[in-house]
Design an enzyme around this catalytic site. Structure first.
Site, PDB file in Angstrom:
ATOM      1  N   ASN A   1       0.866  -1.181   0.000  1.00 60.29           N
ATOM      2  CA  ASN A   1       0.000   0.000   0.000  1.00 60.29           C
ATOM      3  C   ASN A   1       0.904   1.233   0.000  1.00 60.29           C
ATOM      4  O   ASN A   1       1.528   1.549   1.011  1.00 60.29           O
ATOM      5  CB  ASN A   1      -0.889  -0.031   1.254  1.00 60.29           C
ATOM      6  CG  ASN A   1      -1.705   1.227   1.424  1.00 60.29           C
ATOM      7  OD1 ASN A   1      -1.826   2.040   0.491  1.00 60.29           O
ATOM      8  ND2 ASN A   1      -2.279   1.414   2.597  1.00 60.29           N
ATOM      9  N   TRP A   2       0.966   1.907  -1.134  1.00 64.91           N
ATOM     10  CA  TRP A   2       1.881   3.059  -1.263  1.00 64.91           C
ATOM     11  C   TRP A   2       1.338   4.303  -0.565  1.00 64.91           C
ATOM     12  O   TRP A   2       2.046   5.297  -0.448  1.00 64.91           O
ATOM     13  CB  TRP A   2       2.142   3.371  -2.743  1.00 64.91           C
ATOM     14  CG  TRP A   2       2.815   2.268  -3.513  1.00 64.91           C
ATOM     15  CD1 TRP A   2       3.130   1.019  -3.060  1.00 64.91           C
ATOM     16  CD2 TRP A   2       3.267   2.315  -4.870  1.00 64.91           C
ATOM     17  NE1 TRP A   2       3.750   0.291  -4.059  1.00 64.91           N
ATOM     18  CE2 TRP A   2       3.839   1.072  -5.179  1.00 64.91           C
ATOM     19  CE3 TRP A   2       3.222   3.302  -5.867  1.00 64.91           C
ATOM     20  CZ2 TRP A   2       4.375   0.775  -6.430  1.00 64.91           C
ATOM     21  CZ3 TRP A   2       3.753   3.016  -7.123  1.00 64.91           C
ATOM     22  CH2 TRP A   2       4.324   1.754  -7.398  1.00 64.91           C
ATOM     23  N   LYS A   3       0.101   4.264  -0.145  1.00 63.59           N
ATOM     24  CA  LYS A   3      -0.541   5.430   0.490  1.00 63.59           C
ATOM     25  C   LYS A   3      -0.324   6.683  -0.382  1.00 63.59           C
ATOM     26  O   LYS A   3      -0.256   6.575  -1.593  1.00 63.59           O
ATOM     27  CB  LYS A   3      -0.027   5.616   1.912  1.00 63.59           C
ATOM     28  CG  LYS A   3      -0.111   4.340   2.748  1.00 63.59           C
ATOM     29  CD  LYS A   3       0.070   4.589   4.212  1.00 63.59           C
ATOM     30  CE  LYS A   3       0.091   3.263   4.937  1.00 63.59           C
ATOM     31  NZ  LYS A   3       0.123   3.413   6.378  1.00 63.59           N
TER      32      LYS A   3
ATOM     33  N   GLU B   1      -5.420  -5.424  10.566  1.00 61.32           N
ATOM     34  CA  GLU B   1      -4.386  -4.425  10.808  1.00 61.32           C
ATOM     35  C   GLU B   1      -4.643  -3.731  12.148  1.00 61.32           C
ATOM     36  O   GLU B   1      -5.437  -2.769  12.210  1.00 61.32           O
ATOM     37  CB  GLU B   1      -4.402  -3.373   9.701  1.00 61.32           C
ATOM     38  CG  GLU B   1      -4.169  -3.949   8.320  1.00 61.32           C
ATOM     39  CD  GLU B   1      -3.564  -2.907   7.380  1.00 61.32           C
ATOM     40  OE1 GLU B   1      -2.476  -3.157   6.883  1.00 61.32           O
ATOM     41  OE2 GLU B   1      -4.186  -1.846   7.196  1.00 61.32           O
TER      42      GLU B   1
ATOM     43  N   GLY C   1       2.764  -1.240   4.315  1.00 61.15           N
ATOM     44  CA  GLY C   1       2.884   0.173   3.976  1.00 61.15           C
ATOM     45  C   GLY C   1       4.338   0.534   3.757  1.00 61.15           C
ATOM     46  O   GLY C   1       4.900   0.367   2.677  1.00 61.15           O
ATOM     47  N   GLY C   2       4.988   1.015   4.815  1.00 62.37           N
ATOM     48  CA  GLY C   2       6.351   1.546   4.729  1.00 62.37           C
ATOM     49  C   GLY C   2       7.341   0.675   3.967  1.00 62.37           C
ATOM     50  O   GLY C   2       8.064   1.168   3.091  1.00 62.37           O
TER      51      GLY C   2
ATOM     52  N   GLU D   1      -6.804   4.359   8.194  1.00 60.95           N
ATOM     53  CA  GLU D   1      -6.617   5.806   7.975  1.00 60.95           C
ATOM     54  C   GLU D   1      -7.881   6.419   7.398  1.00 60.95           C
ATOM     55  O   GLU D   1      -8.224   7.569   7.689  1.00 60.95           O
ATOM     56  CB  GLU D   1      -5.396   6.028   7.064  1.00 60.95           C
ATOM     57  CG  GLU D   1      -4.098   5.750   7.825  1.00 60.95           C
ATOM     58  CD  GLU D   1      -2.954   5.235   6.972  1.00 60.95           C
ATOM     59  OE1 GLU D   1      -3.016   5.367   5.737  1.00 60.95           O
ATOM     60  OE2 GLU D   1      -1.995   4.699   7.560  1.00 60.95           O
TER      61      GLU D   1
ATOM     62  N   HIS E   1      -9.460   0.950   5.129  1.00 55.55           N
ATOM     63  CA  HIS E   1      -8.162   1.138   5.786  1.00 55.55           C
ATOM     64  C   HIS E   1      -8.381   2.010   7.020  1.00 55.55           C
ATOM     65  O   HIS E   1      -9.195   2.934   6.986  1.00 55.55           O
ATOM     66  CB  HIS E   1      -7.157   1.775   4.819  1.00 55.55           C
ATOM     67  CG  HIS E   1      -5.760   1.722   5.357  1.00 55.55           C
ATOM     68  ND1 HIS E   1      -5.307   2.607   6.300  1.00 55.55           N
ATOM     69  CD2 HIS E   1      -4.731   0.867   5.110  1.00 55.55           C
ATOM     70  CE1 HIS E   1      -4.048   2.292   6.608  1.00 55.55           C
ATOM     71  NE2 HIS E   1      -3.677   1.244   5.897  1.00 55.55           N
TER      72      HIS E   1
ATOM     73  N   SER F   1       3.434  -2.711  10.256  1.00 56.51           N
ATOM     74  CA  SER F   1       4.895  -2.728  10.376  1.00 56.51           C
ATOM     75  C   SER F   1       5.524  -4.071   9.960  1.00 56.51           C
ATOM     76  O   SER F   1       6.485  -4.529  10.578  1.00 56.51           O
ATOM     77  CB  SER F   1       5.325  -2.338  11.790  1.00 56.51           C
ATOM     78  OG  SER F   1       4.870  -1.026  12.084  1.00 56.51           O
TER      79      SER F   1
ATOM     80  N   GLY G   1       2.447   1.719  10.821  1.00 56.96           N
ATOM     81  CA  GLY G   1       3.370   2.844  10.671  1.00 56.96           C
ATOM     82  C   GLY G   1       4.074   3.230  11.957  1.00 56.96           C
ATOM     83  O   GLY G   1       4.691   4.282  12.044  1.00 56.96           O
TER      84      GLY G   1
HETATM   85  C1  PEP Z   1      -0.718  -0.189   5.991  1.00 55.18           C
HETATM   86  O1  PEP Z   1      -0.627   0.879   5.427  1.00 55.18           O
HETATM   87  O2  PEP Z   1      -1.708  -0.867   5.790  1.00 55.18           O
HETATM   88  C2  PEP Z   1       0.360  -0.621   6.883  1.00 55.18           C
HETATM   89  C3  PEP Z   1       0.226  -1.770   7.495  1.00 55.18           C
HETATM   90  O3  PEP Z   1       1.439   0.228   7.035  1.00 55.18           O
HETATM   91  P1  PEP Z   1       2.860  -0.145   7.709  1.00 55.18           P
HETATM   92  O4  PEP Z   1       3.336  -1.425   7.056  1.00 55.18           O
HETATM   93  O5  PEP Z   1       3.750   1.011   7.374  1.00 55.18           O
HETATM   94  O6  PEP Z   1       2.643  -0.328   9.163  1.00 55.18           O
END
Ligand code: PEP
Length: 253
Positions: free
Chosen positions: A11-13, A169, A236-237, A99, A97, A215, A175
């Site tokens: 997920n590039w956000k 999640e 994500g990251g 967010e 998500h 993460s 994050g």
């Molecule tokens: C996400 O954006 O769904 C996520 C899990 O981010 P991260 O891996 O950065 O925690």
């Protein structure tokens, strides 16, 4: 590890401009190779979906959107419909998500509308669920994810339910660098699979993929993926760098 084919989704956000996304997608095509052992999905920003779709067209990488609006068309300024996502090559779309739930106040009911609208267009929903730190510390993890899962699944036929991918999640792990331990994640995934069996049937519970997100990185993916009910990761990251995404996709080698 489970009997289901693993899925690693990035997920590039809200990261990477058009040029950056195209260049990055080209590097990912090389890094993933032609026969990965897992399903590979990337979710760039909406404005780069079309261009990225062309870059990955002859590769095994599949495209996902990060969001969608449930209406097919009309006066919804700034929004994008399931048919529009389908037309630019999306196989999947992420909905719910944390967010979006948090910053845009999206409800379980609205997320369900999105997921139903995607399915009607033949785009596969990746439905995110998960508890906050407060809920975990208050002993509400299971009731929270149960309610979110129920909202996503209730009333669906087995065939419809099988189009879903569920991403667990925990919000406190997104994050933050804090990962749920494999045992913590497995405990919730196992619970979710039991709930799917109750809400739909055992065959559906056995086939729906449950991703863990929060993460995930090369140093913890193997341990997470060893758990019976963890079928992949929503990342994500660590999906924003070629090297770490390559290691995640090739975690079995
Ligand atoms: C996400 O954006 O769904 C996520 C899990 O981010 P991260 O891996 O950065 O925690």
């Amino acid at each position: 590890m489970s009997q289901r084919r693993p899925l690693i989704a990035g997920n590039w956000k809200m990261n990477k401009t058009l040029d950056e996304s195209v260049a990055f997608a080209k590097e990912l095509v090389e890094a993933v190779g032609s026969t990965p052992d897992v399903d590979v999905v990337i979710a760039p920003t909406t404005v780069t979906l079309h261009a990225v779709s062309q870059v990955i067209a002859d590769s095994p990488i599949q495209l996902s959107a990060q969001n969608v609006h449930p209406q097919p068309s009309g006066a919804y300024t700034g929004e994008v419909s399931p048919a529009m996502l389908k037309a630019v090559g999306c196989t999947y779309a992420i909905v719910g998500h944390s967010e979006r739930r948090q910053y845009f106040e999206e409800s379980d009911a609205f997320i369900r509308e999105k997921s139903d609208a995607l399915r009607a267009e033949g785009v596969l929903p990746i439905v995110c669920i998960g508890e906050s730190l407060e809920e975990r510390e208050g002993g509400q993890t299971f009731s929270r994810v149960e309610a979110q899962l129920k909202a996503a699944l209730e009333g669906l036929s087995a065939e419809e339910a099988k189009t879903l991918t569920i991403a667990y999640e925990p919000i406190w792990a997104i994050g933050t660098g804090k990962t749920a331990t494999p045992a913590q994640a497995q405990e919730v995934h196992h619970f979710l699979r039991q709930q799917i069996a109750t809400l739909v049937d055992q065959d559906t519970a056995n086939s729906v993929r449950l991703l863990y997100g929060g993460s995930v990185k090369p140093s913890n993916v193997v341990a997470l993926m060893q758990e019976d009910d963890i079928d992949g990761a929503l990342v994500g990251g660590a999906s924003l760098k070629v090297d770490s995404f390559r290691q995640l996709v090739h975690f079995q080698s």
